[in-house]
Design an enzyme around this catalytic site. Structure first.
Site, PDB file in Angstrom:
ATOM      1  CE  LYS A 116      11.717   0.487 -12.723  1.00  0.00           C
ATOM      2  NZ  LYS A 116      10.451   0.459 -11.739  1.00  0.00           N
TER       3      LYS A 116
HETATM    4  N1  GLU Z   1       7.358  -1.542 -12.657  1.00  0.00           N
HETATM    5  C1  GLU Z   1       6.750  -1.824 -11.397  1.00  0.00           C
HETATM    6  C2  GLU Z   1       6.971  -0.924 -10.490  1.00  0.00           C
HETATM    7  O1  GLU Z   1       7.713  -0.071 -10.465  1.00  0.00           O
HETATM    8  C3  GLU Z   1       6.289  -3.394 -11.223  1.00  0.00           C
HETATM    9  C4  GLU Z   1       7.485  -3.988 -11.085  1.00  0.00           C
HETATM   10  C5  GLU Z   1       7.414  -5.650 -10.784  1.00  0.00           C
HETATM   11  O2  GLU Z   1       6.455  -6.007 -11.009  1.00  0.00           O
HETATM   12  O3  GLU Z   1       8.350  -6.226 -10.897  1.00  0.00           O
HETATM   13  O4  GLU Z   1       6.717  -1.186  -9.331  1.00  0.00           O
END
Ligand code: GLU
Length: 426
Positions: A116
């Site tokens: 993240k």
């Molecule tokens: N931000 C989204 C999540 O928390 C998608 C993450 C992604 O597609 O890599 O799942």
């Protein structure tokens, strides 16, 4: 319009996001009989990078922002996860969100680890050109650790397809050739996938409908409330409405609207498109923002922030089923209260996995340079979501676990297996 957004866990005595994530891991490790060493391996990220992001504002002033990228795990493949632009971003929050991405990717069995990123910035207070400079500088600071085989960002709170296009361009210019696979959630014109934009909401609703069915709730006689009207909440409200569920309340960061007879979602969407907010919408009454969480509904979809359902408000929640569109919206204290009150909670790593599932589809399509139709994406998403729902509910029943514990145990077991099979170097 300005608003002071308080985060419930700042007020209540519940745990922080990282404490919650580690407590969930601890429980899974104990359930699986794994060692303390394994817990330590998984409680801490493999790699964390914090960078300064100097920004030349449009008025010429210099401002320095702070950015993070946490790569929690890459035992099963490249790290994967969103990039968040939010004024509350802090390293511990990013650590928790990265850990949850590892479990989410393992649970739905896509060949990724978890990551993240976050920049502490309120994107609503910056121009597009400023956001472009922030994004390009952040990307450039992280160049050594990004890449389609290393770490693949995607949109999250406060970022979108345009942000992904800037990351892709900055990365590609630096390496000297176009690398679409370095991000997902790109614009379709740059190799994005059909269906990616609505994938998280669509998956949330597949799961909501399955969860409702498990509790004997039929869409046509059920009601829902959705917290958040952004990338996840807006689509979730609309897909629930399209499935025949009466959506009686929705909220955004400024306030909520409520109509016990059901909100005409297409009209509300058109209204917010035109005016930018719910204020003065004549098809519903204004409601105090957080009162939405306590309405008497069949389904509650928290699709905004983490830590909104706490031991303080959980006793007043009247939903029959809670489907976590957001990451980490329910504290462990609230979870215990919901379990005692027989409220079914479908955890984030299952409920909102649709986004990363279609991110994976986008990456696969890009690698093959062969694009699928919208129908193919939708059908493959549906089958993965329903399959994950079935395996988690079956595991939970067999092992007498909550859905959250079952999902976390299944995910941790897969990651631990990858660790064991790869062995420890040196
Ligand atoms: N931000 C989204 C999540 O928390 C998608 C993450 C992604 O597609 O890599 O799942």
């Amino acid at each position: 319009m300005t608003a002071t957004i308080t985060r419930p866990h700042e007020a209540a005595a519940d745990l922080t996001a990282l404490e919650e994530a580690r407590a969930q891991l601890r429980e899974a490790i104990d359930h699986l009989g794994l060692s303390e060493g394994k817990y330590q391996m998984l409680a801490n990220a493999r790699r964390e990078v914090t960078v300064s992001v100097p920004l030349r504002r449009d008025d010429g002033e210099l401002e320095v922002l702070i950015g993070h990228r946490v790569q929690h795990n890459f035992s099963r493949g490249p790290a994967k996860g969103g990039l968040r632009y939010d004024p509350h971003v802090d390293l511990d929050e990013v650590r928790a969100l990265a850990m949850w991405m590892t479990w989410k990717c393992a649970l739905i069995d896509v060949p990724y680890g978890g990551a993240k990123g976050g920049v502490r910035i309120d994107p609503r207070r910056y121009s597009q050109t400023e956001l472009e400079r922030v994004t390009r500088r952040y990307t450039s600071e992280l160049m050594p650790i990004l890449g389609p085989d290393k770490d693949i960002p995607a949109p999250d709170m406060g970022t979108d397809e345009q942000t992904m296009a800037w990351i892709m361009d900055t990365y590609s210019v630096a390496v000297g050739h176009t690398v679409p696979g370095v991000v997902t959630g790109k614009p379709i014109s740059l190799g994005g996938s059909l269906g990616r934009r609505e994938s998280t909401s669509c998956g949330v609703v597949h799961i909501a409908l399955a969860a409702m069915e498990s509790r004997g709730l039929r869409p046509s006689t059920s009601t829902a409330a959705v917290q958040g009207f952004g990338k996840v909440g807006r689509g979730a409200a609309r897909f629930l409405y399209d499935a025949g569920v009466k959506v009686i309340a929705v909220s955004d960061q400024y306030g909520a609207v409520h109509n016990p007879g059901g909100i005409d979602l297409p009209r509300l969407e058109a209204f917010t498109e035109r005016t930018g907010s719910f204020v003065d919408f004549d098809g519903a009454d204004p409601l105090e923002r957080d009162a939405l969480l306590e309405l008497d509904v069949d389904v509650l979809v928290p699709a905004a922030l983490e830590g909104v359902l706490t031991s303080a408000n959980a006793p007043r929640v009247r939903a029959r089923v809670i489907v976590e569109g957001a990451n980490g919206p329910t504290s462990s204290g609230a979870d215990r209260i919901f379990a005692d009150r027989d409220i079914l909670v479908v955890p984030d790593i299952l409920a909102n996995a649709g986004g990363v599932i279609v991110s994976y589809f986008e990456w696969v399509q890009g690698n093959q340079a062969y694009w699928w139709t919208a129908r193919e994406v939708e059908e493959r998403l549906r089958s993965r979501m329903v399959g994950a729902w079935e395996s988690v509910t079956a595991y939970a029943a067999e092992n007498e676990l909550s859905l959250r514990s079952a999902a976390t145990v299944m995910a941790v077991e897969r990651v631990a297996l990858a660790h064991r099979q790869r062995g420890l170097y040196p």
